[in-house]
Design a protein around this motif. Sequence first.
Motif, PDB file in Angstrom:
ATOM      1  N   GLY A 163       0.808  -1.211   0.000  1.00 33.81           N
ATOM      2  CA  GLY A 163       0.000   0.000   0.000  1.00 33.81           C
ATOM      3  C   GLY A 163       0.840   1.258   0.000  1.00 33.81           C
ATOM      4  O   GLY A 163       0.532   2.233  -0.708  1.00 33.81           O
ATOM      5  N   ASP A 164       1.925   1.265   0.790  1.00 25.95           N
ATOM      6  CA  ASP A 164       2.812   2.421   0.813  1.00 25.95           C
ATOM      7  C   ASP A 164       3.448   2.652  -0.552  1.00 25.95           C
ATOM      8  O   ASP A 164       3.575   3.789  -1.015  1.00 25.95           O
ATOM      9  CB  ASP A 164       3.909   2.229   1.870  1.00 25.95           C
ATOM     10  CG  ASP A 164       3.374   2.326   3.289  1.00 25.95           C
ATOM     11  OD1 ASP A 164       2.281   2.896   3.469  1.00 25.95           O
ATOM     12  OD2 ASP A 164       4.042   1.830   4.211  1.00 25.95           O
ATOM     13  N   GLY A 165       3.864   1.557  -1.189  1.00 22.35           N
ATOM     14  CA  GLY A 165       4.478   1.680  -2.513  1.00 22.35           C
ATOM     15  C   GLY A 165       3.517   2.231  -3.547  1.00 22.35           C
ATOM     16  O   GLY A 165       3.879   3.074  -4.370  1.00 22.35           O
ATOM     17  N   ILE A 166       2.263   1.770  -3.504  1.00 18.42           N
ATOM     18  CA  ILE A 166       1.252   2.234  -4.453  1.00 18.42           C
ATOM     19  C   ILE A 166       0.998   3.730  -4.268  1.00 18.42           C
ATOM     20  O   ILE A 166       0.943   4.498  -5.237  1.00 18.42           O
ATOM     21  CB  ILE A 166      -0.048   1.431  -4.268  1.00 18.42           C
ATOM     22  CG1 ILE A 166       0.151  -0.015  -4.733  1.00 18.42           C
ATOM     23  CG2 ILE A 166      -1.199   2.075  -5.039  1.00 18.42           C
ATOM     24  CD1 ILE A 166      -0.968  -0.952  -4.320  1.00 18.42           C
ATOM     25  N   ILE A 167       0.846   4.160  -3.012  1.00 19.71           N
ATOM     26  CA  ILE A 167       0.577   5.575  -2.744  1.00 19.71           C
ATOM     27  C   ILE A 167       1.777   6.432  -3.109  1.00 19.71           C
ATOM     28  O   ILE A 167       1.631   7.562  -3.594  1.00 19.71           O
ATOM     29  CB  ILE A 167       0.166   5.773  -1.276  1.00 19.71           C
ATOM     30  CG1 ILE A 167      -1.190   5.112  -1.033  1.00 19.71           C
ATOM     31  CG2 ILE A 167       0.110   7.257  -0.904  1.00 19.71           C
ATOM     32  CD1 ILE A 167      -1.630   5.090   0.405  1.00 19.71           C
ATOM     33  N   LEU A 168       2.974   5.898  -2.917  1.00 17.65           N
ATOM     34  CA  LEU A 168       4.178   6.648  -3.265  1.00 17.65           C
ATOM     35  C   LEU A 168       4.221   6.926  -4.769  1.00 17.65           C
ATOM     36  O   LEU A 168       4.624   8.010  -5.202  1.00 17.65           O
ATOM     37  CB  LEU A 168       5.426   5.879  -2.827  1.00 17.65           C
ATOM     38  CG  LEU A 168       6.731   6.667  -2.784  1.00 17.65           C
ATOM     39  CD1 LEU A 168       6.611   7.879  -1.870  1.00 17.65           C
ATOM     40  CD2 LEU A 168       7.877   5.768  -2.310  1.00 17.65           C
ATOM     41  N   VAL A 169       3.783   5.955  -5.569  1.00 20.12           N
ATOM     42  CA  VAL A 169       3.684   6.182  -7.022  1.00 20.12           C
ATOM     43  C   VAL A 169       2.707   7.312  -7.309  1.00 20.12           C
ATOM     44  O   VAL A 169       2.963   8.203  -8.133  1.00 20.12           O
ATOM     45  CB  VAL A 169       3.252   4.890  -7.748  1.00 20.12           C
ATOM     46  CG1 VAL A 169       2.958   5.177  -9.226  1.00 20.12           C
ATOM     47  CG2 VAL A 169       4.325   3.820  -7.628  1.00 20.12           C
ATOM     48  N   GLY A 170       1.576   7.319  -6.594  1.00 19.83           N
ATOM     49  CA  GLY A 170       0.598   8.386  -6.764  1.00 19.83           C
ATOM     50  C   GLY A 170       1.144   9.749  -6.382  1.00 19.83           C
ATOM     51  O   GLY A 170       0.861  10.751  -7.049  1.00 19.83           O
TER      52      GLY A 170
END
Length: 301
Positions: free
Chosen positions: A160-167
Amino acid sequence: MTLTQRLWKTAPLLLAATMLFWAGNSIAGRAMSGVVPPMTLTFWRWMLASLLVAPLAWKHLRTDGPVLRRYWKLVVLLSLSGVASFGALLYWGLESTTALNSLLMQAAIPPLILFFGFIVLRDRVGPGALVGVALSLLGVLVVISEGRPWALLSLHLNPGDGIILVGVVLYAGYSLLLRRRPQVHPLSLLLVTFVLAALITAPLYVHELIQGRTFEVTPQALAGIGYVALFPSFLAYLCFNRGVELIGAGPAGQYMHLMPVFGAVLAVALLGEPFHPYHAAGVGLIGLGIAATAFAGRKRA
């Protein structure tokens, strides 16, 4: 002068309200995890927000239509990077991380804008501002690694952290693209980007339906969809546009640093999320980075 008219002329209140609504977006996204699928929530957010903006924007859109059509590639890119993708990635990531983590990572957006401006557009950035960027990004790394930045070397990153970081990275790029936005009324651009975001996320919404990922129509689900469409979408962008009109884009952008502050209070109070020592360390580093950047900006001015 009525209270509403006074508020409409008070930039600090308008911008503080914007950050409160945007902080609430992460809280709502986390609360909706397991209730409404992420792409379903994203699609209905922008569809309903478009319906809310349309009555206000329609008369401006009739005038601005030719300009928007001339710059259609840029408008699509703006909607894709900063509206459709960021919201979808945020809700997707919140299925497996906390609202507090997501808010602290969003605090990296202003330093990233500065960094990308320096790398891509060759903006002048002093040593103090670069130190500020480094401190803020270190704070984000502390949060997503749960206080163990060295653990990132093993690539065991919370999905989840990785996905949001992309955002977050995409949204910083969107903010740079805004410099080249067509010179039209803000509401016209808002309506078109909202409608495009709904169209872009529609196939993902259909894919969730095909997979059987639907939601039960309950008061909680309807309230969550209604909240993200009204407050962090329609009202937040309306207040933010007015705030920028009153005091300018640069000073208005500094209010983004209120978002993790509001969000931390809401996450702990409403969701019962624990506040760990590494959160405090991340907040401290991000705060130092913000202060260094702001000091460097005042000194340069």
